[in-house]
Motif scaffolding. Structure first.
Motif, PDB file in Angstrom:
ATOM      1  N   THR A 183      71.587 -28.059  88.605  1.00 16.14           N
ATOM      2  CA  THR A 183      71.629 -27.328  87.341  1.00 16.14           C
ATOM      3  C   THR A 183      70.879 -26.006  87.465  1.00 16.14           C
ATOM      4  N   MET A 184      69.752 -26.022  88.144  1.00 18.67           N
ATOM      5  CA  MET A 184      68.955 -24.815  88.330  1.00 18.67           C
ATOM      6  C   MET A 184      69.712 -23.790  89.170  1.00 18.67           C
ATOM      7  N   ARG A 185      70.324 -24.249  90.246  1.00 18.30           N
ATOM      8  CA  ARG A 185      71.017 -23.323  91.148  1.00 18.30           C
ATOM      9  C   ARG A 185      72.282 -22.745  90.528  1.00 18.30           C
ATOM     10  N   ALA A 186      72.820 -23.406  89.514  1.00 16.49           N
ATOM     11  CA  ALA A 186      74.030 -22.916  88.860  1.00 16.49           C
ATOM     12  C   ALA A 186      73.763 -21.699  87.986  1.00 16.49           C
ATOM     13  N   ASP A 187      72.506 -21.437  87.657  1.00 20.00           N
ATOM     14  CA  ASP A 187      72.169 -20.323  86.769  1.00 20.00           C
ATOM     15  C   ASP A 187      70.815 -19.751  87.172  1.00 20.00           C
ATOM     16  N   PRO A 188      70.805 -18.582  87.808  1.00 17.88           N
ATOM     17  CA  PRO A 188      69.536 -18.004  88.271  1.00 17.88           C
ATOM     18  C   PRO A 188      68.593 -17.610  87.143  1.00 17.88           C
ATOM     19  N   ALA A 229      64.899 -21.205  84.345  1.00 15.00           N
ATOM     20  CA  ALA A 229      63.618 -21.356  85.027  1.00 15.00           C
ATOM     21  C   ALA A 229      63.109 -22.783  85.038  1.00 15.00           C
ATOM     22  N   VAL A 230      63.525 -23.577  84.058  1.00 13.06           N
ATOM     23  CA  VAL A 230      62.988 -24.925  83.884  1.00 13.06           C
ATOM     24  C   VAL A 230      64.111 -25.886  83.501  1.00 13.06           C
ATOM     25  N   VAL A 231      64.049 -27.095  84.040  1.00 14.93           N
ATOM     26  CA  VAL A 231      64.949 -28.169  83.618  1.00 14.93           C
ATOM     27  C   VAL A 231      64.092 -29.374  83.269  1.00 14.93           C
TER      28      VAL A 231
END
Length: 199
Positions: free
Chosen positions: A116-121, A124-126
């Motif tokens: 999920t993090m890598r899909a949207d630069p 910042a937090v999940v």
């Protein structure tokens, strides 16, 4: 007191570092550390003055142990910052997972969170929902179980950010980590700063 299950087999291998904080968690800490061992990632245990076997348990589990100086007031913010500082010595670490010593990780959480993090630069937090291990044990446990329920999707109330989270290591460093002057609610305060920074 929260239970996020068993981490299981992960594919993360060192882009990730894990920080576990605790004090006198006993068997709960052992379960926590067992859940992070299979992540194949370095993990730090930060101890805030335990008088039980927490430090020994963490070392036996393979954690890098940081024992906080008792002459300086303990806080979750301070403990998490100290653990993150140890992890950031390794430039390969992109993400930091913060976890409390009375919690365990759900199978597949780390892979899903980093995907999920890598899909949207700009993310910042999940975070994910916490599940109370024994909601029937007391009114307090039941209340926590209700309070921790959260809907999936984009977080718009940044003050609702919890301290058990996956965060980009560079963003955490850029924002100076948690404010150690904030004794309670340091996670919400950090969430507001993350939003103000445009993430």
């Amino acid at each position: 007191m929260a239970n996020l299950g068993d981490q299981g087999t992960a594919k993360v291998a060192y882009a990730l570092g894990i920080v576990v904080i605790g004090r006198n968690e006993g068997e709960r800490l052992k379960a926590c550390l067992s859940s992070v061992q299979s992540a194949l990632a370095p993990f730090v245990y930060v101890d805030s003055g335990s008088c039980d076997d927490s430090v020994r348990s963490a070392r036996e589990a393979g954690a890098l142990v940081v024992q906080l100086d008792a002459r300086i007031p303990f806080s979750a913010a301070r403990a998490r910052n100290e653990g993150a500082a140890q992890l950031r010595l390794d430039p390969a670490i992109e993400f930091i997972q913060f976890l409390d010593g009375d919690c365990t990780l759900l199978t597949g959480w780390l892979d899903a969170a980093m995907e999920t993090m890598r899909a949207d630069p700009t993310r910042a937090v999940v975070i994910g929902p916490l599940v109370e291990r024994h909601p029937e044990a007391s009114y307090y446990n039941r209340l926590c179980a209700l309070e921790w329920k959260s809907m999936p999707g984009e977080l718009t109330n940044f003050g609702a950010l919890g301290g058990i989270m996956l965060v980009r290591a560079d963003v955490f460093a850029q924002l100076g980590g948690f404010d150690e002057q904030v004794i309670a609610g340091e996670d919400s305060e950090f969430g507001v700063r993350v939003a103000m920074a445009g993430f």
